[in-house]
Motif scaffolding. Structure first.
Motif, PDB file in Angstrom:
ATOM      1  N   LEU A 620      37.477   5.940  26.121  1.00 50.00           N
ATOM      2  CA  LEU A 620      36.104   6.398  26.346  1.00 50.00           C
ATOM      3  C   LEU A 620      35.920   6.767  27.818  1.00 50.00           C
ATOM      4  O   LEU A 620      35.275   7.775  28.143  1.00 50.00           O
ATOM      5  CB  LEU A 620      35.117   5.303  25.942  1.00 50.00           C
ATOM      6  CG  LEU A 620      33.633   5.633  26.133  1.00 50.00           C
ATOM      7  CD1 LEU A 620      33.239   6.918  25.417  1.00 50.00           C
ATOM      8  CD2 LEU A 620      32.754   4.471  25.662  1.00 50.00           C
ATOM      9  N   ALA A 621      36.507   5.974  28.719  1.00 43.97           N
ATOM     10  CA  ALA A 621      36.445   6.303  30.145  1.00 43.97           C
ATOM     11  C   ALA A 621      37.117   7.642  30.420  1.00 43.97           C
ATOM     12  O   ALA A 621      36.617   8.464  31.202  1.00 43.97           O
ATOM     13  CB  ALA A 621      37.106   5.197  30.968  1.00 43.97           C
ATOM     14  N   GLU A 622      38.258   7.891  29.767  1.00 40.65           N
ATOM     15  CA  GLU A 622      38.956   9.164  29.965  1.00 40.65           C
ATOM     16  C   GLU A 622      38.111  10.334  29.472  1.00 40.65           C
ATOM     17  O   GLU A 622      38.062  11.390  30.114  1.00 40.65           O
ATOM     18  CB  GLU A 622      40.299   9.142  29.242  1.00 40.65           C
ATOM     19  CG  GLU A 622      41.125  10.408  29.464  1.00 40.65           C
ATOM     20  CD  GLU A 622      42.516  10.326  28.869  1.00 40.65           C
ATOM     21  OE1 GLU A 622      43.254  11.325  28.958  1.00 40.65           O
ATOM     22  OE2 GLU A 622      42.879   9.263  28.317  1.00 40.65           O
ATOM     23  N   ARG A 626      36.801  13.455  31.832  1.00 42.14           N
ATOM     24  CA  ARG A 626      37.010  14.876  31.576  1.00 42.14           C
ATOM     25  C   ARG A 626      35.689  15.632  31.502  1.00 42.14           C
ATOM     26  O   ARG A 626      35.619  16.811  31.840  1.00 42.14           O
ATOM     27  CB  ARG A 626      37.796  15.063  30.275  1.00 42.14           C
ATOM     28  CG  ARG A 626      39.220  14.554  30.377  1.00 42.14           C
ATOM     29  CD  ARG A 626      40.104  15.120  29.290  1.00 42.14           C
ATOM     30  NE  ARG A 626      41.432  14.518  29.331  1.00 42.14           N
ATOM     31  CZ  ARG A 626      42.438  14.877  28.563  1.00 42.14           C
ATOM     32  NH1 ARG A 626      42.256  15.832  27.657  1.00 42.14           N
ATOM     33  NH2 ARG A 626      43.604  14.302  28.664  1.00 42.14           N
ATOM     34  N   SER A 627      34.635  14.945  31.051  1.00 41.19           N
ATOM     35  CA  SER A 627      33.324  15.585  30.961  1.00 41.19           C
ATOM     36  C   SER A 627      32.647  15.689  32.318  1.00 41.19           C
ATOM     37  O   SER A 627      31.568  16.278  32.418  1.00 41.19           O
ATOM     38  CB  SER A 627      32.432  14.784  30.002  1.00 41.19           C
ATOM     39  OG  SER A 627      33.017  14.705  28.720  1.00 41.19           O
ATOM     40  N   GLY A 628      33.250  15.098  33.344  1.00 44.20           N
ATOM     41  CA  GLY A 628      32.666  15.167  34.679  1.00 44.20           C
ATOM     42  C   GLY A 628      31.658  14.072  34.952  1.00 44.20           C
ATOM     43  O   GLY A 628      30.922  14.146  35.937  1.00 44.20           O
ATOM     44  N   HIS A 629      31.603  13.034  34.123  1.00 45.03           N
ATOM     45  CA  HIS A 629      30.707  11.903  34.352  1.00 45.03           C
ATOM     46  C   HIS A 629      31.493  10.824  35.098  1.00 45.03           C
ATOM     47  O   HIS A 629      31.858   9.791  34.531  1.00 45.03           O
ATOM     48  CB  HIS A 629      30.170  11.381  33.026  1.00 45.03           C
ATOM     49  CG  HIS A 629      29.494  12.424  32.197  1.00 45.03           C
ATOM     50  ND1 HIS A 629      29.425  12.364  30.820  1.00 45.03           N
ATOM     51  CD2 HIS A 629      28.860  13.576  32.547  1.00 45.03           C
ATOM     52  CE1 HIS A 629      28.774  13.421  30.357  1.00 45.03           C
ATOM     53  NE2 HIS A 629      28.430  14.169  31.389  1.00 45.03           N
ATOM     54  N   CYS A 630      31.747  11.073  36.376  1.00 46.90           N
ATOM     55  CA  CYS A 630      32.692  10.232  37.119  1.00 46.90           C
ATOM     56  C   CYS A 630      32.190   8.805  37.318  1.00 46.90           C
ATOM     57  O   CYS A 630      32.971   7.853  37.260  1.00 46.90           O
ATOM     58  CB  CYS A 630      33.016  10.865  38.467  1.00 46.90           C
ATOM     59  SG  CYS A 630      33.789  12.492  38.327  1.00 46.90           S
ATOM     60  N   GLY A 631      30.898   8.662  37.582  1.00 46.51           N
ATOM     61  CA  GLY A 631      30.362   7.322  37.776  1.00 46.51           C
ATOM     62  C   GLY A 631      30.452   6.495  36.514  1.00 46.51           C
ATOM     63  O   GLY A 631      30.868   5.329  36.537  1.00 46.51           O
ATOM     64  N   SER A 659      42.952   4.235  38.003  1.00 45.00           N
ATOM     65  CA  SER A 659      43.375   4.997  39.181  1.00 45.00           C
ATOM     66  C   SER A 659      42.782   6.401  39.149  1.00 45.00           C
ATOM     67  O   SER A 659      42.243   6.895  40.155  1.00 45.00           O
ATOM     68  CB  SER A 659      44.903   5.073  39.243  1.00 45.00           C
ATOM     69  OG  SER A 659      45.320   6.000  40.225  1.00 45.00           O
ATOM     70  N   LEU A 660      42.857   7.067  37.998  1.00 43.30           N
ATOM     71  CA  LEU A 660      42.284   8.406  37.877  1.00 43.30           C
ATOM     72  C   LEU A 660      40.775   8.376  38.119  1.00 43.30           C
ATOM     73  O   LEU A 660      40.222   9.261  38.789  1.00 43.30           O
ATOM     74  CB  LEU A 660      42.577   8.974  36.489  1.00 43.30           C
ATOM     75  CG  LEU A 660      44.037   9.307  36.183  1.00 43.30           C
ATOM     76  CD1 LEU A 660      44.204   9.673  34.712  1.00 43.30           C
ATOM     77  CD2 LEU A 660      44.540  10.445  37.069  1.00 43.30           C
ATOM     78  N   ALA A 661      40.103   7.359  37.579  1.00 48.75           N
ATOM     79  CA  ALA A 661      38.658   7.262  37.749  1.00 48.75           C
ATOM     80  C   ALA A 661      38.298   6.974  39.207  1.00 48.75           C
ATOM     81  O   ALA A 661      37.322   7.523  39.733  1.00 48.75           O
ATOM     82  CB  ALA A 661      38.100   6.173  36.837  1.00 48.75           C
TER      83      ALA A 661
END
Length: 938
Positions: A620-622, A626-631, A659-661
């Protein structure tokens, strides 16, 4: 799923070994560095002395005079004893600097010669202590370290308090520790200088208790036992270590349903007031300690007629909590309950369980008490326990089901009906679902020592393999044995070939082999009528084909989704629902992917499937990333990593995604640390599949950090690995654009173009639109490097529009940033405003910092007005839930959408927004959106 315990050297007074106290240690050290004083407080055993010693070592260097004292209860009646500890070794140094009357009074108090008292020499003594501290501080700063201040003799406490309140700017600091049960440290604070930071030490988390036990050498404890140590100790380090020591010295671990053995040292500590109870009150407390959720009503039903008066007596003695708890009966500390139970004779324990076996309202509790009140085998008791285990399983409590299943096996006679080992294996499978891999492995290994039936042996081997998690190389020798046990039974062989498919992926890194084994497993399971294993094998085949870019992937997914479905497989992290989600995510269908993974996560939580929950939270975080909802992605990723560390499941994968987040929405330094951790874990496990993902995360973090050469090194290795693995779908790792852009930055545009051409061929064949847009963005940079600025800008404009339509907000912002950078090389006004706005909307802090740095480097006269300070920095003052809700409002989500995504009610969303408005000084959702756009609310 392996539980890692890294070797640690024995604990010493070093700050890096003050486990679980990093933030506390840092704030205390900063307070001392600023010239202030620190008062550490908390209950007995919470680690105050450990932190105090570590701070003294770290801060009390050779440039300071360090005075120390450590009081004890037995000596607290001796006047001036703490003062003698502090000044005894430096009296000669300061004596000649004191007036005669002060020197005489102080020497008399410290040496015991004479009859100095506070009543007779009060003023002279007070002034002598103050003058002595000033004299010592005149040459170099003084650090006064006092442990266990609650036992400080009253005379020393009075004198030190007098001096502390009058030191002013004199460079004297206090570093003290005091035992408190609540916040009651006022007396000690009054004895401290005005600039004193009071720091309370709170209980350790389960993961921190596990680390503490590892540091002290208790490394062989099952995770379920470590969790029980945490529960029983209440997170108290001293209690946890004592329980760990008792378990280490006890060759026979506690049986299922039984509490931990409590060592005599802790029994004496927590039960010192037990002798003051009446015999009847003690029996009532024993019944309460045996119950899972004791209440006054339960105690009455168990025959304790005077429960109110007897629990009130226990509360007055501090054994039970005194704060209002409604009908609940709560012990002041979990260890009191455990010690009380451990202290009771076995006959009295069984009597308590017998009473509760009819008094408890919950059938699971009744069955558990029945088992603990019964000795020997009993088929009726075993049957009731098996029914209770099934009920716990249905309720989504597999850990409870495993415990009940083991109790059922213990009471099952060897002859007739279900065999004991059959129930043990069912318990092991429940333990796997609950994340109790150590327990599951131990049960299976025990069964294998005596099982002869092929079905039973294969079932046990499956548990052993499942318990290995990603470290399948550790059980490589198992496969020939389990194949021999399976014989020619298609159902048993299907299970073996399914695991061989995973071995092909993880150990051999051979996707073609894995696909072939999964397809064979599906065929065997279908032949044997085993629908569950057929679906699991089809799901694995579909996922493998998807990652390979195999043309049969869509057809296999359709086969896997045909009815009849199996509810367990549908929500398993390697099941059919996951195969569908992976396809949706890689096909750029982000809204459908989000709704699919959200539903899977909800079901996994309902069923208590810990391993699936860890992975679904990560996926779900990934999706949000990808949707640009970084926070939002960062919050989810951090939660996934916390759950992974607590459970010991999926650590490498969760570290990789976090790490990606972090690289997109948090701290780049942290992203690099996590990527290296994930890489190390994958290499340790020999997991080729996740090694490429971890290296891709490392390369991405290096790219964001500005280390283009490092990114090229890491991502070239990813390319080599994936070519060897046979992974042809670029949507799997999405690292190709990062590598191409890094190659341009290090002066290798030719290699970048070759990579783009090869990847584009695969992306076109598979219809991966977002990948094609990423490649076009990278190719624009290649063109710019070759001098075609106009062509590069035209392509980037198209790329930004395509990302916007696909819903890839962060990629859209990166395209806008690339355009702004190119325009700075052309005459005329330039602006980074659009890129800053898009990154701000995504809450992409590391990228926004890059924009600000680039804008600051523009030649004079070309830059537009600086972008406003990111509005979401204001969110840092909000609580976690408030930040998440506000961030989703910034992204345009409705209250109902926010409730669904955060698993809360709409009313909770509305109440949270009200608090957000008040804290930010705004009045509506519109004002939050304005903040997101960087405008001040009017």
């Amino acid at each position: 799923m392996t539980v890692r315990r890294d070797f640690k050297e024995p604990a010493r007074c070093r700050p890096d070994l003050v486990i679980g106290r990093d933030e506390l240690f840092t704030s205390a050290h900063e307070q001392l560095t600023r010239g202030g004083s620190v008062l550490l407080h908390g209950p007995a055993g919470i680690g105050k002395s450990t932190v105090l010693r570590a701070l003294a070592v770290e801060y009390g260097d050779a440039a300071r005079t360090v005075l120390r004292c450590s009081a004890t209860e037995s000596e607290s009646h001796l006047p001036f004893l703490a003062l003698a500890d502090l000044f005894g070794l430096v009296l000669d140094e300061v004596a000649d600097k004191l007036p005669s009357a002060q020197r005489t009074a102080l020497e008399s108090a410290l040496t015991g010669r004479g009859e100095s008292t506070l009543q007779r020499d009060g003023l002279a003594l007070r002034l002598a202590v103050l003058s002595a501290l000033r004299a010592l501080a005149a040459t170099r700063p003084v650090l006064l370290v006092a442990d266990d201040m609650q036992w400080l003799d009253s005379a020393s406490a009075e004198l030190l308090g007098f001096a502390a309140r009058r030191l002013g700017d004199t460079p004297v600091q206090l570093l003290c520790a005091v035992r408190t049960e609540g916040q009651e440290y006022d007396r000690q604070l009054r004895a401290s200088p005005p600039d004193t930071l009071a720091v309370r030490l709170n209980p350790l988390s389960p993961a921190q208790v596990s680390t503490l036990l590892d540091h002290r050498g208790y490394t062989d404890l099952p995770r379920s036992t470590v969790r029980e140590i945490h529960r029983t100790s209440g997170g108290n380090p001293l209690f946890a270590l004592e329980l760990g020591r008792a378990l280490g010295e006890n060759p026979t671990p506690p049986r299922p349903g039984e509490p931990l053995p409590v060592p005599t040292s802790l029994r004496a500590l927590v039960l010192s007031r037990l002798d003051m109870l009446s015999d009847e009150a003690r029996r009532t407390l024993l019944v309460a300690s045996a119950g899972a959720r004791p209440t006054l009503a339960l105690l009455h039903a168990a025959g304790r007629e005077n429960a109110e008066a007897e629990t009130a007596q226990a509360a007055a003695l501090g054994l039970l909590a005194t704060e209002p708890e409604g009908p609940a009966v709560r012990f002041a500390h979990p260890l009191i309950s455990a010690a009380l139970y451990a202290e009771a004779p076995a006959q009295e324990r069984r009597a308590a369980h017998t009473a509760l076996s009819t008094a408890a309202s919950d059938p699971i509790e009744r069955a558990r008490h029945l088992a603990l009140s019964t000795t020997g085998t009993d088929p009726e008791v075993a049957a009731r326990l098996a029914e209770a285990a099934a009920l716990a399983r249905d309720r989504g409590a597999p850990s409870v089901a495993a415990s009940l299943g083991l109790l059922a096996a213990r009471h099952t006679p060897a002859d007739g009906g279900p065999a004991p080992d059959e129930r043990r294996l069912e318990a092991a499978e429940d333990a796997i679902i609950a994340g109790e891999v150590d327990l599951a492995r131990d049960i299976a290994r025990e069964v294998l020592t005596r099982a002869t039936a092929p079905a039973e042996r294969v079932r046990a081997w499956m548990v052993v393999i499942e318990a290995a998690g990603q470290a399948l190389g550790d059980v490589d020798a198992v496969y020939p044995q389990v194949l021999a046990d399976a014989g020619d039974d298609p159902v048993l062989l299907a299970q073996v070939h399914y695991q061989l498919a995973w071995r092909g992926l993880v150990v051999q890194g051979d996707f073609a082999e894995a696909r072939e084994q999964a397809a064979h497993a599906a065929e065997l399971a279908a032949r044997g009528g085993d629908r569950r294993n057929e679906l699991m094998a089809l799901a694995l085949q579909a996922s493998t084909e998807t990652l390979m870019g195999h043309p049969d992937a869509p057809a296999t997914i359709k086969r896997a989704l045909r009815e009849p479905q199996d509810p367990y497989v549908a929500c398993h992290h390697n099941g059919t629902g996951m195969a569908r989600f992976r396809w949706l995510l890689m096909s750029d269908q982000l809204p459908e992917a989000r709704s699919t993974i959200t539903a899977l996560l909800r079901e996994a939580r309902r069923r208590g499937m810990v391993e699936s929950e860890v992975h679904f939270q990560r996926f779900l975080a990934e999706t949000e990333l990808r949707s640009g909802h970084c926070g939002r992605a960062l919050d989810l990723a951090r939660e996934s990593l916390r759950l992974a560390r607590d459970s010991g499941i999926g650590l490498g994968a969760s570290a990789m995604l976090t790490s990606l987040a972090e690289a997109s929405g948090g701290e780049v330094g942290r992203a690099l640390e996590l990527a290296r951790e994930a890489t190390g874990r994958a290499e340790e496990d020999g997991d080729q599949m996740y090694l490429s993902r971890a290296l891709a995360a490392l390369g991405h973090a290096q790219s964001v950090a500005g280390d283009a050469a490092g990114a090229v090194t890491s991502l070239r290795r990813v390319r080599e690995l994936e070519v060897g693995l046979g992974i042809n779908d670029p949507a799997r790792g999405r690292w190709q654009g990062d590598l191409a852009e890094a190659l341009v930055r290090v002066g290798e545009p030719g290699e970048a173009q070759e990579l783009i051409d090869v990847t584009r061929a695969h992306a076109l064949r598979l219809g991966r639109e977002s990948i094609l847009a990423v490649l076009d963005r990278a190719e624009a940079l290649v063109r710019a490097a070759q001098g075609d600025q106009d062509g590069a800008l035209v392509r980037l404009t198209s790329v930004q529009d395509r990302f916007a339509k696909l819903g890839y907000g962060l990629e859209e912002a990166r395209a806008a940033f690339a355009m702004a950078r190119l325009r700075t090389r052309r005459p005329g006004p330039t602006s980074y405003d659009e890129a800053a706005r898009l990154f701000r909307r995504c809450r992409a802090l590391p990228w926004l910092r890059q924009v600000e740095a680039a804008a600051a480097e523009e030649p004079a006269g070309t830059a537009a007005a600086p972008a406003p300070v990111p509005a979401f920095d204001a969110l840092e003052g909000l609580a976690s839930m408030e930040r998440q809700v506000a961030a989703l409002v910034m992204e345009g989500a409705t209250n109902r959408e926010i409730a669904a995504r955060l698993f809360i009610s709409v009313k909770t969303v509305e109440a949270t927004l009200t608090r957000v408005y008040r804290k930010l000084g705004i009045r509506s959702r519109v004002d939050i959106v304005r903040l997101a756009a960087g405008r001040h609310a009017k």
